[in-house]
Enzyme design. Structure first.
Site, short mmCIF file in Angstrom:
data_model
loop_
_atom_site.label_atom_id
_atom_site.label_comp_id
_atom_site.label_asym_id
_atom_site.label_seq_id
_atom_site.Cartn_x
_atom_site.Cartn_y
_atom_site.Cartn_z
N GLU A 159 0.80 -1.23 0.00
CA GLU A 159 0.00 0.00 0.00
C GLU A 159 0.83 1.28 0.00
O GLU A 159 0.64 2.15 0.87
CB GLU A 159 -0.98 -0.05 1.18
CG GLU A 159 -1.86 -1.31 1.12
CD GLU A 159 -2.77 -1.52 2.30
OE1 GLU A 159 -3.54 -2.52 2.26
OE2 GLU A 159 -2.74 -0.73 3.24
N GLU A 285 -21.66 -10.03 -6.66
CA GLU A 285 -20.46 -10.72 -6.19
C GLU A 285 -20.07 -11.82 -7.17
O GLU A 285 -18.90 -11.97 -7.53
CB GLU A 285 -20.73 -11.33 -4.80
CG GLU A 285 -19.58 -12.14 -4.22
CD GLU A 285 -19.96 -12.72 -2.86
OE1 GLU A 285 -19.71 -12.05 -1.85
OE2 GLU A 285 -20.56 -13.82 -2.84
C1 XIL Z 1 -5.99 -7.67 7.45
C2 XIL Z 1 -6.21 -9.02 8.13
O1 XIL Z 1 -7.07 -9.82 7.35
C3 XIL Z 1 -6.85 -8.80 9.50
O2 XIL Z 1 -6.95 -10.05 10.19
C4 XIL Z 1 -6.00 -7.84 10.30
O3 XIL Z 1 -6.68 -7.55 11.51
C5 XIL Z 1 -5.78 -6.56 9.53
O4 XIL Z 1 -5.20 -6.84 8.26
N1 XIL Z 1 -4.89 -5.23 3.15
C6 XIL Z 1 -3.85 -6.04 3.45
C7 XIL Z 1 -4.05 -7.11 4.45
O5 XIL Z 1 -2.81 -5.96 2.77
O6 XIL Z 1 -2.84 -7.40 5.09
C8 XIL Z 1 -5.12 -6.76 5.44
O7 XIL Z 1 -5.31 -7.91 6.25
C9 XIL Z 1 -6.37 -6.38 4.73
C10 XIL Z 1 -6.15 -5.19 3.85
#
Ligand code: XIL
Length: 356
Positions: A159, A285
């Protein structure tokens, strides 16, 4: 008796009424019996998994039957590995890696550097660039090095693009190393593992073309300077109102770089959009799952890294767990709470040519 021809609207209304009546009478549709996803997909099928999930036999059964690759949901993230005293803890990450090894699954590493983290040990060095970069290198070399030869790829930077696509994230890594923090991370990851495909990973690249353009500018700059970037991850966390063609346009754009493409965190939340019925959202979906599968399958095989769903069953989804427990009945994945394939799974397979 002449019969006044009823209006089109009246015909439709009565047909719907009849269907609805009939519907009520019908038993719920028989569970879909679909071939395993991985047997239909012309690319590796991935799922985000967690150590907690692996304790559940049904979870493991759906996972092993349908998927050939795994990503750790949180166990390989800095928040889990880097301790406040600066030491590393790999216990949970190793459990995911061991499960993958024991079951012949590909392992995708997620993630090394993420803007949301500003861990204490690094904050303490923020003023000393040389010390900061040494610790930065040490972390990446330790984590990517540990799974060298097993991880087929890594999300090296997660990100990097600003939320609205207006430039790049402000974060501790950028403040300490400048935007070069991205290329620097890629170089150390390559040093740690000469084989793994190294990714940049981001989201809303299909719903926000401006963000996608900004992401691609960063990519082009990295490629120009010869950074060891091998692939692009488009998370593909979708909403049910996404317009048809948006996913295809995004994947085509990203693939125009020639890099490998990973649909890295697929799910479709049913939350929001109160004017859309649940049935309409589930239909959307299914349409989106089909479009995403088609878009990846349309790429040259050398660019098809994998298609990963962010979880195995609806009940495992991060969208159903704190801090995201917005809607307890969210249904964002291809398998329902019981592990039964949903209409989205059938649409996914149909889009790949399966007769289901
Ligand atoms: C999320 C996980 O699924 C959750 O369990 C955690 O609490 C927060 O992170 N983008 C990403 C992932 O790159 O790593 C994130 O995963 C969701 C959004």
């Amino acid at each position: 008796m002449t019969f006044a021809k009823p209006s089109r609207r009246a015909v439709v209304a009565s047909a719907l009424a009849v269907a609805a009546c009939r519907g009520q009478a019908q038993t719920p549709p028989a569970p879909l019996a679909l071939p395993p996803l991985k047997s239909v997909a012309p690319f590796p099928m991935g799922a985000a998994i967690s150590v907690g999930g692996l304790e559940d036999a049904d979870y493991r059964a759906v996972l092993l039957a349908n998927f050939s690759q795994v990503t750790a949901d949180w166990e390989m993230k800095m928040e889990q590995i880097l301790q406040s005293d600066g030491t590393f803890s790999f216990a949970k990450a190793d459990m995911i890696a061991a499960f993958a090894r024991q079951n012949g699954l590909r392992l995708h590493g997620h993630n090394l550097i993420w803007y949301i983290y500003a861990p204490e040990p690094f904050q303490r060095m923020a003023g000393d660039r040389a010390a900061f970069e040494r610790a930065y290198a040490n972390y990446i070399l330790a984590v990517a090095g540990r799974y060298r030869g097993q991880a087929v790829g890594w999300d090296v930077v997660n990100e990097p693009t600003a939320e609205d696509g207006d430039g790049y994230r402000d974060c501790l890594w950028r403040r300490a190393l400048g935007m070069d923090y991205v290329a620097t991370a890629l170089r150390y990851a390559r040093q740690a593992d000469p084989e793994a495909v190294l990714f940049l990973n981001d989201y809303n690249l299909e719903s926000n073309p401006k963000k996608r353009a900004t992401f691609l500018r960063l990519v082009e700059g990295l490629m120009k300077q010869g950074a060891p970037l091998g692939g692009l991850g488009t998370q593909t966390h979708l909403e049910a109102d996404l317009a048809p063609g948006a996913i295809k346009a995004a994947i085509r754009d990203l693939a125009s770089t020639g890099l490998m493409i990973h649909v890295s965190e697929f799910d479709v939340t049913l939350q929001g959009h109160p004017l859309m019925s649940r049935a309409a959202k589930l239909a959307a979906e299914a349409r989106l799952a089909g479009e995403a599968a088609e878009a990846l399958a349309a790429l040259p095989s050398a660019q098809r890294y994998a298609f990963t769903t962010w979880g195995v069953r609806d009940s495992d989804s991060w969208l159903r767990h704190p801090p995201n427990a917005g809607a307890g009945d969210d249904s964002p994945l291809l398998f329902d709470d019981e592990g039964r394939p949903k209409a989205a799974a059938a649409a996914f397979e149909r889009a790949l040519g399966a007769r289901v």
